[in-house]
Design a protein around this motif. Structure first.
Motif, PDB file in Angstrom:
ATOM      1  N   UNK A 187       0.822  -1.208   0.000  1.00 15.32           N
ATOM      2  CA  UNK A 187       0.000   0.000   0.000  1.00 15.32           C
ATOM      3  C   UNK A 187       0.854   1.254   0.000  1.00 15.32           C
ATOM      4  N   UNK A 188       1.910   1.261   0.802  1.00 13.59           N
ATOM      5  CA  UNK A 188       2.821   2.413   0.789  1.00 13.59           C
ATOM      6  C   UNK A 188       3.370   2.596  -0.622  1.00 13.59           C
ATOM      7  N   UNK A 209       1.480   6.060  -7.163  1.00 12.72           N
ATOM      8  CA  UNK A 209       0.384   6.775  -7.833  1.00 12.72           C
ATOM      9  C   UNK A 209       0.575   8.281  -7.668  1.00 12.72           C
ATOM     10  N   UNK A 210       0.900   8.713  -6.456  1.00 15.82           N
ATOM     11  CA  UNK A 210       1.082  10.148  -6.206  1.00 15.82           C
ATOM     12  C   UNK A 210       2.229  10.711  -7.035  1.00 15.82           C
ATOM     13  N   UNK A 254      -2.973  10.964 -15.136  1.00 19.40           N
ATOM     14  CA  UNK A 254      -4.260  11.601 -14.838  1.00 19.40           C
ATOM     15  C   UNK A 254      -4.665  11.473 -13.366  1.00 19.40           C
ATOM     16  N   UNK A 255      -5.285  12.527 -12.884  1.00 20.50           N
ATOM     17  CA  UNK A 255      -5.832  12.561 -11.533  1.00 20.50           C
ATOM     18  C   UNK A 255      -7.340  12.673 -11.677  1.00 20.50           C
ATOM     19  N   UNK A 256      -8.035  11.699 -11.175  1.00 20.17           N
ATOM     20  CA  UNK A 256      -9.486  11.734 -11.286  1.00 20.17           C
ATOM     21  C   UNK A 256     -10.124  11.210 -10.018  1.00 20.17           C
ATOM     22  N   UNK A 286      -8.693   8.517  -7.159  1.00 17.71           N
ATOM     23  CA  UNK A 286      -8.569   8.906  -5.755  1.00 17.71           C
ATOM     24  C   UNK A 286      -9.410   8.011  -4.859  1.00 17.71           C
ATOM     25  N   UNK A 287     -10.587   7.644  -5.319  1.00 16.46           N
ATOM     26  CA  UNK A 287     -11.434   6.739  -4.555  1.00 16.46           C
ATOM     27  C   UNK A 287     -10.752   5.388  -4.368  1.00 16.46           C
ATOM     28  N   UNK A 288     -10.169   4.869  -5.425  1.00 14.69           N
ATOM     29  CA  UNK A 288      -9.475   3.582  -5.340  1.00 14.69           C
ATOM     30  C   UNK A 288      -8.281   3.642  -4.395  1.00 14.69           C
ATOM     31  N   UNK A 289      -7.515   4.701  -4.468  1.00 14.19           N
ATOM     32  CA  UNK A 289      -6.386   4.865  -3.549  1.00 14.19           C
ATOM     33  C   UNK A 289      -6.908   4.989  -2.117  1.00 14.19           C
ATOM     34  N   UNK A 290      -8.002   5.695  -1.936  1.00 14.84           N
ATOM     35  CA  UNK A 290      -8.613   5.817  -0.613  1.00 14.84           C
ATOM     36  C   UNK A 290      -9.055   4.468  -0.060  1.00 14.84           C
ATOM     37  N   UNK A 291      -9.574   3.611  -0.926  1.00 16.06           N
ATOM     38  CA  UNK A 291      -9.972   2.272  -0.489  1.00 16.06           C
ATOM     39  C   UNK A 291      -8.757   1.449  -0.053  1.00 16.06           C
TER      40      UNK A 291
END
Length: 105
Positions: A64-65, A71-72, A81-83, A87-92
């Motif tokens: 995860x790290x 990704x960042x 692309x930033x969408x 962001x939702x997937x990374x948040x999950x």
């Protein structure tokens, strides 16, 4: 101390994952050598961390790290692309790791 070692292993994973872009398919010797060195160091530190931490939790946090950091940096350095969906997937991913960490001894 094991959590610190694991965090460092995760940061090195970001380094080697980003380094892959600079190896140009492993055709550039210096970036390839640096990428392989970072990968080896990351694996060694992960191996040290799992001597103390649960392997499933440690591996999930390590990846995860690496995932979140890669990704960042992909967005910041390579203009990926930033969408909202990304962001939702990374948040999950982050939510799952927080859950695993919370439930680990």
């Amino acid at each position: 101390m094991a959590w610190f070692v694991l965090a460092l292993a995760g940061l090195l994973e970001i380094g080697w994952a980003i380094g892959l872009k600079y190896t140009d398919g492993f055709t550039r010797p210096l970036p390839t050598a640096l990428t392989l060195a970072l990968a080896l160091a990351s694996f060694v530190l992960l191996g040290l961390a799992v001597r103390v931490l649960p392997v499933g939790t440690a591996y999930a946090i390590w990846t995860a790290i690496g995932t979140v950091g890669t990704v960042a940096l992909g967005i910041l350095v390579f203009g990926e692309p930033l969408g909202g969906a990304r962001l939702l997937c990374v948040g999950l991913i982050v939510a799952g790791v927080v859950g695993l960490k919370t439930l680990s001894p």
